[in-house]
Design an enzyme around this catalytic site. Sequence first.
Site, short mmCIF file in Angstrom:
data_model
loop_
_atom_site.label_atom_id
_atom_site.label_comp_id
_atom_site.label_asym_id
_atom_site.label_seq_id
_atom_site.Cartn_x
_atom_site.Cartn_y
_atom_site.Cartn_z
N TYR A 177 0.84 -1.20 0.00
CA TYR A 177 0.00 0.00 0.00
C TYR A 177 0.88 1.26 0.00
O TYR A 177 2.10 1.18 -0.17
CB TYR A 177 -1.00 -0.06 1.16
CG TYR A 177 -1.97 -1.22 0.97
CD1 TYR A 177 -2.90 -1.19 -0.08
CD2 TYR A 177 -1.93 -2.35 1.76
CE1 TYR A 177 -3.77 -2.25 -0.31
CE2 TYR A 177 -2.80 -3.43 1.53
CZ TYR A 177 -3.71 -3.36 0.50
OH TYR A 177 -4.57 -4.42 0.26
N ARG A 316 -5.71 -15.68 10.00
CA ARG A 316 -6.82 -16.57 9.66
C ARG A 316 -7.24 -17.46 10.83
O ARG A 316 -8.42 -17.79 10.96
CB ARG A 316 -6.44 -17.41 8.43
CG ARG A 316 -6.39 -16.56 7.16
CD ARG A 316 -5.58 -17.22 6.08
NE ARG A 316 -4.16 -17.28 6.44
CZ ARG A 316 -3.23 -17.88 5.74
NH1 ARG A 316 -3.56 -18.50 4.62
NH2 ARG A 316 -1.97 -17.86 6.13
#
Length: 362
Positions: A177, A316
Amino acid sequence: MPSLFDPLQLGAITAPNRLLMAPLTRGRATREHVPTPIMAEYYAQRASAGLIITEATGISQQGLGWPFAPGLWSDAQVVAWKPVTQAVHDAGGRIVAQLWHMGRQVHSSVIGEQPVSSSATTSPGKAHTYDGRQDFETARPLDLDEIPGLLDSYARATENALAAGFDGVQIHAANGYLIDQFLRDNSNFRDDQYGGSIENRIRLLREVTQRVTDTIGADRTGVRLSPNGEVQGVNDSNPHPLFEAAAAALDDLGIAFLEMREPRPNGTHRLPDHPPVHPVMRKVFKGPLALNADYHGDDAQAALDAGEADAIAFGRTFLANPDLPRRIAEKLPLNPAREDLFYIGGAEGYTDYPNWDEAQAA
Ligand SMILES: Cc1cc2nc3c(=O)[nH]c(=O)nc-3n(C[C@H](O)[C@H](O)[C@H](O)COP(=O)(O)O)c2cc1C
């Protein structure tokens, strides 16, 4: 060496254990990027984390191109985050907001303008939009005279995070990013003071971090980096000296913690292109360091035992196991994550993962 279940001081935040919840984009906000009530339930379910790092949260519309991801630039967003932080605190937890500017990883149909980056480059792959995946567009290099406004956006989002009841913020400088697009040399071709030398490429990270620490205090500021491989087309030819210098700069600023996604060779969430960078960074960054990617339990304790890290961030596994610290402590089986439901909205695959007691009662 500490146990995963020993407390850890992260600046002003006392984490009762060293299992952090890694930032996870879930796309459950509104189209106006306002948090929704179900997000309070989701985060409160995970309050036994040493620290929750929220999903990436936009500092401005220019920086937020992910459909239904939350932001922190408007009053409506601040108001809607308050019940989320309150629910986590009521459940005994701690929560920091991950501050996000996506740079070139956005589509103009979502942000309403041409994407910006360090240089005029185009991300490979396709952008997430409200009309499915679309080709990325070529980004416009940020002008020098736009940098003060960008820093103001980080400061305003940080003030808003405080007003919304967060315990602190984490600056998202990882995963390809905007800040990462400035850091690494295959996306930054600038010839001004923000490009070229390592000192120049870490300048934006240093300036953003300075503004955020000036706003909220260094003891409530964390940073995330991803030094050892390609992410969304962003990579570096020589990451060790680059990220060593970045870690030294962050040490000078006295931030509360540094958290890093450093995939290992057998990783299941992107693979490394370079040997781990955290060993050289740990020599110069004296504050708490957390590592991430593909840790499950014993391997996390082993990383602490080896002195590689002070804490481990779980992505996760936390997404699918709201009571992850208990499950690891008691060596209980883990719910598998349902990948097809990661971003689709609604409760399914979001708030319906059972904790251990619920799973036994079912
Ligand atoms: C559904 C999903 C959403 C993610 N969203 C973010 C995010 O918002 N910010 C971020 O820095 N990383 C994000 N990541 C990366 C995770 O924080 C983490 O680095 C990755 O899942 C690897 O860790 P794990 O093996 O423990 O899952 C995301 C990963 C997944 C699977």
